[in-house]
Design a protein around this motif. Structure first.
Motif, PDB file in Angstrom:
ATOM      1  N   LYS A 131      -3.709 -12.404 -29.343  1.00 56.01           N
ATOM      2  CA  LYS A 131      -3.700 -11.002 -29.759  1.00 56.01           C
ATOM      3  C   LYS A 131      -2.899 -10.805 -31.048  1.00 56.01           C
ATOM      4  CE  LYS A 131       0.318  -9.356 -27.073  1.00 56.01           C
ATOM      5  NZ  LYS A 131       0.767  -8.330 -26.102  1.00 56.01           N
ATOM      6  N   LYS A 132      -2.005 -11.771 -31.367  1.00 59.18           N
ATOM      7  CA  LYS A 132      -1.238 -11.738 -32.604  1.00 59.18           C
ATOM      8  C   LYS A 132      -0.986 -13.171 -33.058  1.00 59.18           C
ATOM      9  CE  LYS A 132       1.160  -7.344 -31.770  1.00 59.18           C
ATOM     10  NZ  LYS A 132       2.472  -6.662 -31.654  1.00 59.18           N
ATOM     11  N   LEU A 133      -0.758 -13.329 -34.366  1.00 60.79           N
ATOM     12  CA  LEU A 133      -0.560 -14.652 -34.949  1.00 60.79           C
ATOM     13  C   LEU A 133       0.668 -14.641 -35.852  1.00 60.79           C
ATOM     14  CD1 LEU A 133      -1.571 -17.557 -35.713  1.00 60.79           C
ATOM     15  CD2 LEU A 133      -2.976 -16.443 -37.480  1.00 60.79           C
ATOM     16  N   VAL A 134       1.475 -15.694 -35.736  1.00 54.72           N
ATOM     17  CA  VAL A 134       2.633 -15.870 -36.616  1.00 54.72           C
ATOM     18  C   VAL A 134       2.525 -17.248 -37.272  1.00 54.72           C
ATOM     19  CG1 VAL A 134       5.146 -15.977 -36.793  1.00 54.72           C
ATOM     20  CG2 VAL A 134       4.074 -14.430 -35.125  1.00 54.72           C
ATOM     21  N   LEU A 135       2.473 -17.280 -38.592  1.00 52.22           N
ATOM     22  CA  LEU A 135       2.416 -18.529 -39.348  1.00 52.22           C
ATOM     23  C   LEU A 135       3.732 -18.736 -40.081  1.00 52.22           C
ATOM     24  CD1 LEU A 135      -1.183 -18.259 -40.881  1.00 52.22           C
ATOM     25  CD2 LEU A 135      -0.470 -19.546 -38.846  1.00 52.22           C
ATOM     26  N   VAL A 136       4.319 -19.900 -39.907  1.00 53.18           N
ATOM     27  CA  VAL A 136       5.610 -20.208 -40.520  1.00 53.18           C
ATOM     28  C   VAL A 136       5.452 -21.430 -41.420  1.00 53.18           C
ATOM     29  CG1 VAL A 136       8.048 -20.631 -40.096  1.00 53.18           C
ATOM     30  CG2 VAL A 136       6.696 -19.387 -38.386  1.00 53.18           C
ATOM     31  N   ASP A 137       5.523 -21.218 -42.746  1.00 53.65           N
ATOM     32  CA  ASP A 137       5.359 -22.330 -43.705  1.00 53.65           C
ATOM     33  C   ASP A 137       4.186 -23.216 -43.275  1.00 53.65           C
ATOM     34  OD1 ASP A 137       7.789 -22.245 -45.688  1.00 53.65           O
ATOM     35  OD2 ASP A 137       8.630 -21.795 -43.721  1.00 53.65           O
ATOM     36  N   SER A 138       3.071 -22.595 -43.057  1.00 51.13           N
ATOM     37  CA  SER A 138       1.919 -23.264 -42.458  1.00 51.13           C
ATOM     38  C   SER A 138       1.164 -24.147 -43.447  1.00 51.13           C
ATOM     39  CB  SER A 138       0.962 -22.218 -41.880  1.00 51.13           C
ATOM     40  OG  SER A 138      -0.158 -22.835 -41.298  1.00 51.13           O
ATOM     41  N   ALA A 139       0.714 -25.296 -42.965  1.00 55.95           N
ATOM     42  CA  ALA A 139      -0.171 -26.161 -43.742  1.00 55.95           C
ATOM     43  C   ALA A 139      -1.614 -25.744 -43.472  1.00 55.95           C
ATOM     44  CB  ALA A 139       0.055 -27.615 -43.334  1.00 55.95           C
ATOM     45  N   GLY A 140      -2.549 -26.385 -44.203  1.00 60.10           N
ATOM     46  CA  GLY A 140      -3.953 -26.157 -43.889  1.00 60.10           C
ATOM     47  C   GLY A 140      -4.825 -25.677 -45.028  1.00 60.10           C
ATOM     48  N   LEU A 141      -4.209 -25.222 -46.133  1.00 61.56           N
ATOM     49  CA  LEU A 141      -5.009 -24.759 -47.262  1.00 61.56           C
ATOM     50  C   LEU A 141      -5.085 -25.840 -48.334  1.00 61.56           C
ATOM     51  CD1 LEU A 141      -3.756 -21.077 -47.619  1.00 61.56           C
ATOM     52  CD2 LEU A 141      -5.642 -21.977 -46.237  1.00 61.56           C
TER      53      LEU A 141
ATOM     54  N   PHE B 263      11.575 -25.216 -43.779  1.00 62.16           N
ATOM     55  CA  PHE B 263      12.081 -24.798 -42.469  1.00 62.16           C
ATOM     56  C   PHE B 263      12.799 -23.455 -42.580  1.00 62.16           C
ATOM     57  CE2 PHE B 263      11.406 -29.297 -42.208  1.00 62.16           C
ATOM     58  CZ  PHE B 263      10.871 -29.488 -40.947  1.00 62.16           C
ATOM     59  N   ALA B 264      12.121 -22.512 -43.199  1.00 62.41           N
ATOM     60  CA  ALA B 264      12.714 -21.197 -43.447  1.00 62.41           C
ATOM     61  C   ALA B 264      13.136 -20.503 -42.165  1.00 62.41           C
ATOM     62  CB  ALA B 264      11.726 -20.324 -44.218  1.00 62.41           C
ATOM     63  N   TYR B 265      12.422 -20.744 -41.075  1.00 64.86           N
ATOM     64  CA  TYR B 265      12.757 -20.065 -39.816  1.00 64.86           C
ATOM     65  C   TYR B 265      14.095 -20.537 -39.261  1.00 64.86           C
ATOM     66  CZ  TYR B 265      11.422 -24.011 -36.732  1.00 64.86           C
ATOM     67  OH  TYR B 265      11.348 -25.220 -36.078  1.00 64.86           O
ATOM     68  N   LEU B 266      14.476 -21.781 -39.532  1.00 69.31           N
ATOM     69  CA  LEU B 266      15.772 -22.292 -39.085  1.00 69.31           C
ATOM     70  C   LEU B 266      16.892 -21.846 -40.022  1.00 69.31           C
ATOM     71  CD1 LEU B 266      14.843 -25.970 -38.105  1.00 69.31           C
ATOM     72  CD2 LEU B 266      15.235 -24.034 -36.571  1.00 69.31           C
ATOM     73  N   GLU B 267      16.596 -21.779 -41.294  1.00 65.58           N
ATOM     74  CA  GLU B 267      17.599 -21.412 -42.294  1.00 65.58           C
ATOM     75  C   GLU B 267      17.900 -19.920 -42.297  1.00 65.58           C
ATOM     76  OE1 GLU B 267      16.119 -25.003 -45.281  1.00 65.58           O
ATOM     77  OE2 GLU B 267      15.413 -22.961 -45.549  1.00 65.58           O
ATOM     78  N   ASN B 268      17.016 -19.135 -41.701  1.00 67.34           N
ATOM     79  CA  ASN B 268      17.200 -17.675 -41.613  1.00 67.34           C
ATOM     80  C   ASN B 268      16.946 -17.236 -40.173  1.00 67.34           C
ATOM     81  OD1 ASN B 268      17.158 -16.931 -44.756  1.00 67.34           O
ATOM     82  ND2 ASN B 268      15.561 -18.451 -44.359  1.00 67.34           N
TER      83      ASN B 268
ATOM     84  N   LEU C 272       1.547 -12.247 -38.990  1.00 71.01           N
ATOM     85  CA  LEU C 272       2.801 -12.225 -39.724  1.00 71.01           C
ATOM     86  C   LEU C 272       3.028 -13.603 -40.325  1.00 71.01           C
ATOM     87  CD1 LEU C 272       5.079 -10.229 -40.327  1.00 71.01           C
ATOM     88  CD2 LEU C 272       6.273 -11.066 -38.309  1.00 71.01           C
ATOM     89  N   ILE C 273       3.318 -13.636 -41.624  1.00 69.77           N
ATOM     90  CA  ILE C 273       3.481 -14.899 -42.346  1.00 69.77           C
ATOM     91  C   ILE C 273       4.918 -15.008 -42.851  1.00 69.77           C
ATOM     92  CG2 ILE C 273       2.636 -16.302 -44.265  1.00 69.77           C
ATOM     93  CD1 ILE C 273       0.050 -14.560 -44.164  1.00 69.77           C
ATOM     94  N   PHE C 274       5.631 -16.058 -42.407  1.00 64.44           N
ATOM     95  CA  PHE C 274       7.006 -16.323 -42.851  1.00 64.44           C
ATOM     96  C   PHE C 274       6.979 -17.518 -43.797  1.00 64.44           C
ATOM     97  CE2 PHE C 274       7.665 -14.251 -38.786  1.00 64.44           C
ATOM     98  CZ  PHE C 274       8.787 -13.460 -38.978  1.00 64.44           C
ATOM     99  N   TRP C 275       7.764 -17.433 -44.886  1.00 65.55           N
ATOM    100  CA  TRP C 275       7.711 -18.547 -45.842  1.00 65.55           C
ATOM    101  C   TRP C 275       9.023 -18.710 -46.612  1.00 65.55           C
ATOM    102  CZ3 TRP C 275       2.651 -20.005 -45.068  1.00 65.55           C
ATOM    103  CH2 TRP C 275       2.246 -21.198 -45.678  1.00 65.55           C
ATOM    104  N   GLY C 276       9.370 -19.952 -46.875  1.00 66.91           N
ATOM    105  CA  GLY C 276      10.508 -20.248 -47.744  1.00 66.91           C
ATOM    106  C   GLY C 276      10.034 -20.350 -49.180  1.00 66.91           C
ATOM    107  N   GLU C 277      10.659 -19.612 -50.084  1.00 67.20           N
ATOM    108  CA  GLU C 277      10.215 -19.585 -51.477  1.00 67.20           C
ATOM    109  C   GLU C 277      10.428 -20.918 -52.182  1.00 67.20           C
ATOM    110  OE1 GLU C 277      11.749 -16.254 -53.615  1.00 67.20           O
ATOM    111  OE2 GLU C 277      10.920 -14.780 -52.202  1.00 67.20           O
ATOM    112  N   LYS C 278      11.318 -21.758 -51.643  1.00 69.54           N
ATOM    113  CA  LYS C 278      11.582 -23.078 -52.230  1.00 69.54           C
ATOM    114  C   LYS C 278      10.891 -24.194 -51.451  1.00 69.54           C
ATOM    115  CE  LYS C 278      14.366 -21.363 -55.359  1.00 69.54           C
ATOM    116  NZ  LYS C 278      13.982 -21.350 -56.793  1.00 69.54           N
ATOM    117  N   ASP C 279       9.932 -23.843 -50.639  1.00 69.10           N
ATOM    118  CA  ASP C 279       9.197 -24.840 -49.857  1.00 69.10           C
ATOM    119  C   ASP C 279       8.419 -25.749 -50.806  1.00 69.10           C
ATOM    120  OD1 ASP C 279       7.522 -26.276 -48.181  1.00 69.10           O
ATOM    121  OD2 ASP C 279       7.003 -24.564 -46.920  1.00 69.10           O
ATOM    122  N   ASN C 280       8.710 -27.062 -50.764  1.00 66.83           N
ATOM    123  CA  ASN C 280       7.987 -27.984 -51.638  1.00 66.83           C
ATOM    124  C   ASN C 280       6.933 -28.796 -50.885  1.00 66.83           C
ATOM    125  OD1 ASN C 280       9.555 -29.776 -50.190  1.00 66.83           O
ATOM    126  ND2 ASN C 280      10.804 -30.444 -51.925  1.00 66.83           N
ATOM    127  N   GLN C 281       6.779 -28.526 -49.585  1.00 68.32           N
ATOM    128  CA  GLN C 281       5.731 -29.188 -48.801  1.00 68.32           C
ATOM    129  C   GLN C 281       4.480 -28.309 -48.715  1.00 68.32           C
ATOM    130  OE1 GLN C 281       6.944 -31.274 -45.170  1.00 68.32           O
ATOM    131  NE2 GLN C 281       9.076 -30.956 -45.733  1.00 68.32           N
TER     132      GLN C 281
END
Length: 237
Positions: free
Chosen positions: A109-119, A218-223, A182-191
């Motif tokens: 019913k809802k989706l949360v993507l955290v620094d997701s791969a796949g594109l 790992f933005a979810y752990l850092e914040n 909901l999409i969570f992302w680290g702006e310095k994510d290099n992966q």
């Protein structure tokens, strides 16, 4: 608890007995422990499912190469077997790949993507030079190992599995997602760089993007406090 998928033992764990169903899907190389500790910070009457994707955690290595659909199907089987109807899918990195495929079929019913791969990634000149170098080495009969350190350390079956995963892009699945996302992302994510987050936001119609400055893959752990607070609001409102 264990589930057998194509003769492969898949370990999973359930916490809580509430009527709000959450499914946490870890990144490549992670395990149940990547997310399990978060449940103590969540509010409400919840029931949370955690899966060790093969071959990580306490799950076995597949006996045949797996595809992305294999990982999605084994996850769906476990969700259905345990009655997780109208769940919220929360996927980090590789787990986001699985969650994206499932959400495209309205499993959640809802989706949360955290620094997701796949594109599909943008390819730099450095990348193309490296590919050309590898092709030349192969033609010259060089036996020097090619690819990332992670890839070199895999078994033959997992090498094929890894190739199956990283060469499948999920843009078409994203276009089919209609649930709130909901999409969570680290702006310095290099992966999975920030441009991927913006592309997810563009492809998934009913989505919102939250970014964290100076945060990595790992933005979810850092914040953590911010991530938990936002997750609580998103899940229960």
């Amino acid at each position: 608890m264990n589930y057998i998928y194509k003769n492969c033992k898949v370990n999973y764990e359930i916490i809580g007995d509430g009527d709000t169903y959450l499914v946490f899907l870890h990144g490549w190389g992670g395990s149940i422990d990547s997310f399990k500790f978060i449940t103590k910070h969540l509010k409400g009457n919840l029931k949370a499912l955690f899966i060790d994707f093969p071959p990580f955690g306490n799950s076995d290595e597949p006996q045949i190469p797996f595809t992305m659909l294999d990982y999605a199907n084994l996850t769906l089987d476990i969700i259905k077997q345990n009655g997780f109807k109208n769940c919220v899918l929360i996927g980090h990195s590789f787990g986001g790949r699985v969650a994206t495929i499932l959400a495209s079929s309205s499993v959640c019913k809802k989706l949360v993507l955290v620094d997701s791969a796949g594109l599909k990634p943008k390819r730099s000149l450095k990348y193309h030079i490296k590919v050309l170098h590898n092709k030349i080495c192969k033609k010259l009969g060089s036996k020097k190992p090619r690819g990332s350190t992670d890839y070199k350390n895999l078994s033959p079956i997992m090498k094929k599995t890894f190739v199956n995963i990283v060469t499948e892009y999920l843009e078409e699945y994203c276009k089919q997602i209609t649930v709130p996302t909901l999409i969570f992302w680290g702006e310095k994510d290099n992966q999975t760089p920030l441009y991927m987050a913006k592309k997810y936001k563009k492809l998934i119609k009913n989505s919102e993007l939250i970014t964290y400055k100076n945060s990595s893959h790992f933005a979810y752990l850092e914040n953590l406090s911010s991530f938990v607070a936002t997750l609580n609001y998103f899940v229960y409102n």
